[in-house]
Design a protein around this motif. Structure first.
Motif, PDB file in Angstrom:
ATOM      1  N   CYS A  46       0.829  -1.200   0.000  1.00  0.00           N
ATOM      2  CA  CYS A  46       0.000   0.000   0.000  1.00  0.00           C
ATOM      3  C   CYS A  46       0.865   1.252   0.000  1.00  0.00           C
ATOM      4  O   CYS A  46       1.938   1.278   0.603  1.00  0.00           O
ATOM      5  CB  CYS A  46      -0.914   0.022   1.221  1.00  0.00           C
ATOM      6  N   SER A  47       0.357   2.296  -0.646  1.00  0.00           N
ATOM      7  CA  SER A  47       1.062   3.579  -0.668  1.00  0.00           C
ATOM      8  C   SER A  47       0.513   4.518   0.401  1.00  0.00           C
ATOM      9  O   SER A  47       1.193   5.440   0.812  1.00  0.00           O
ATOM     10  CB  SER A  47       0.935   4.228  -2.051  1.00  0.00           C
ATOM     11  N   GLU A  48      -0.715   4.284   0.822  1.00  0.00           N
ATOM     12  CA  GLU A  48      -1.348   5.159   1.816  1.00  0.00           C
ATOM     13  C   GLU A  48      -1.382   4.459   3.172  1.00  0.00           C
ATOM     14  O   GLU A  48      -1.845   3.329   3.282  1.00  0.00           O
ATOM     15  CB  GLU A  48      -2.780   5.500   1.388  1.00  0.00           C
ATOM     16  N   HIS A  49      -0.898   5.164   4.182  1.00  0.00           N
ATOM     17  CA  HIS A  49      -0.870   4.584   5.520  1.00  0.00           C
ATOM     18  C   HIS A  49      -1.466   5.535   6.557  1.00  0.00           C
ATOM     19  O   HIS A  49      -1.294   5.337   7.743  1.00  0.00           O
ATOM     20  CB  HIS A  49       0.571   4.212   5.917  1.00  0.00           C
ATOM     21  N   ASP A  50      -2.179   6.562   6.064  1.00  0.00           N
ATOM     22  CA  ASP A  50      -2.781   7.498   7.007  1.00  0.00           C
ATOM     23  C   ASP A  50      -3.974   6.846   7.703  1.00  0.00           C
ATOM     24  O   ASP A  50      -4.449   5.780   7.300  1.00  0.00           O
ATOM     25  CB  ASP A  50      -3.194   8.798   6.307  1.00  0.00           C
ATOM     26  N   GLN A  51      -4.449   7.477   8.740  1.00  0.00           N
ATOM     27  CA  GLN A  51      -5.497   6.892   9.583  1.00  0.00           C
ATOM     28  C   GLN A  51      -6.786   6.626   8.817  1.00  0.00           C
ATOM     29  O   GLN A  51      -7.406   5.573   8.977  1.00  0.00           O
ATOM     30  CB  GLN A  51      -5.766   7.810  10.776  1.00  0.00           C
ATOM     31  N   ALA A  52      -7.189   7.544   7.960  1.00  0.00           N
ATOM     32  CA  ALA A  52      -8.446   7.372   7.217  1.00  0.00           C
ATOM     33  C   ALA A  52      -8.354   6.207   6.233  1.00  0.00           C
ATOM     34  O   ALA A  52      -9.274   5.379   6.151  1.00  0.00           O
ATOM     35  CB  ALA A  52      -8.796   8.665   6.485  1.00  0.00           C
ATOM     36  N   ALA A  53      -7.264   6.134   5.485  1.00  0.00           N
ATOM     37  CA  ALA A  53      -7.100   5.048   4.511  1.00  0.00           C
ATOM     38  C   ALA A  53      -7.009   3.707   5.217  1.00  0.00           C
ATOM     39  O   ALA A  53      -7.609   2.714   4.778  1.00  0.00           O
ATOM     40  CB  ALA A  53      -5.855   5.284   3.658  1.00  0.00           C
TER      41      ALA A  53
END
Length: 158
Positions: free
Chosen positions: A74-81
């Motif tokens: 995965c490229s996105e590791h922010d809380q929402a994603a």
């Protein structure tokens, strides 16, 4: 519960082999009376060592002939994603397990499908739509040599 004594270990072993075993049969196997056996069982449930009971189903007889081990990056590791990724994983019945892992990939999934066409559709409609997924690598199981949910139960050392 800090430790498992010999009797609790025997209870856990017996129930892992037969989750439908009655308290009377359990007590008989342990050579103890039913009330203390029931108390021990309830304590194991209350402390969360026993999380629940379920039947083991034969996936092939249910028409699920394909089992895949899927590695996702995965490229996105922010809380929402991450929250959306987890929500989708949790509500998708074809995904039996999902682990956040170390190494080259971020996640390892165990997925079942009816056949290769069904698995291909699952990849297109579900896995490729997960937020932030940049890589999907699948390994298909050719032969299931061992499948168990039984955990090794060890008596705590004193």
């Amino acid at each position: 519960m800090s430790g498992i004594d010999t009797v609790n270990a025997q209870i856990l072993e017996l129930l892992q082999s037969d989750g439908r075993m009655t308290n009377a049969k359990l007590a008989e196997n342990l050579n103890m009376s039913e009330t203390p056996c029931w108390r021990r069982l309830k304590k194991l449930e209350e402390t969360g060592i026993i999380e629940g009971y379920q039947a083991h189903l034969n996936r092939r007889k249910l028409g699920l002939g394909v089992m895949a081990f899927v590695q996702l990056s995965c490229s996105e590791h922010d809380q929402a994603a991450t929250a959306e990724f987890q929500r989708i994983i949790e509500v998708t019945p074809n995904i039996l397990a999902c682990h956040n892992t170390t190494g080259e990939d971020d996640f390892l999934l165990i997925v079942v499908a009816r056949d290769l066409d069904d698995y291909s559709a699952f990849v297109d409609t579900t896995l490729r739509r997960l937020p932030g997924v940049t890589s999907i690598r699948s390994n298909l199981s050719l032969k299931e040599m061992k499948a168990s949910s039984k955990l090794p139960v060890r008596v705590a050392e004193r």
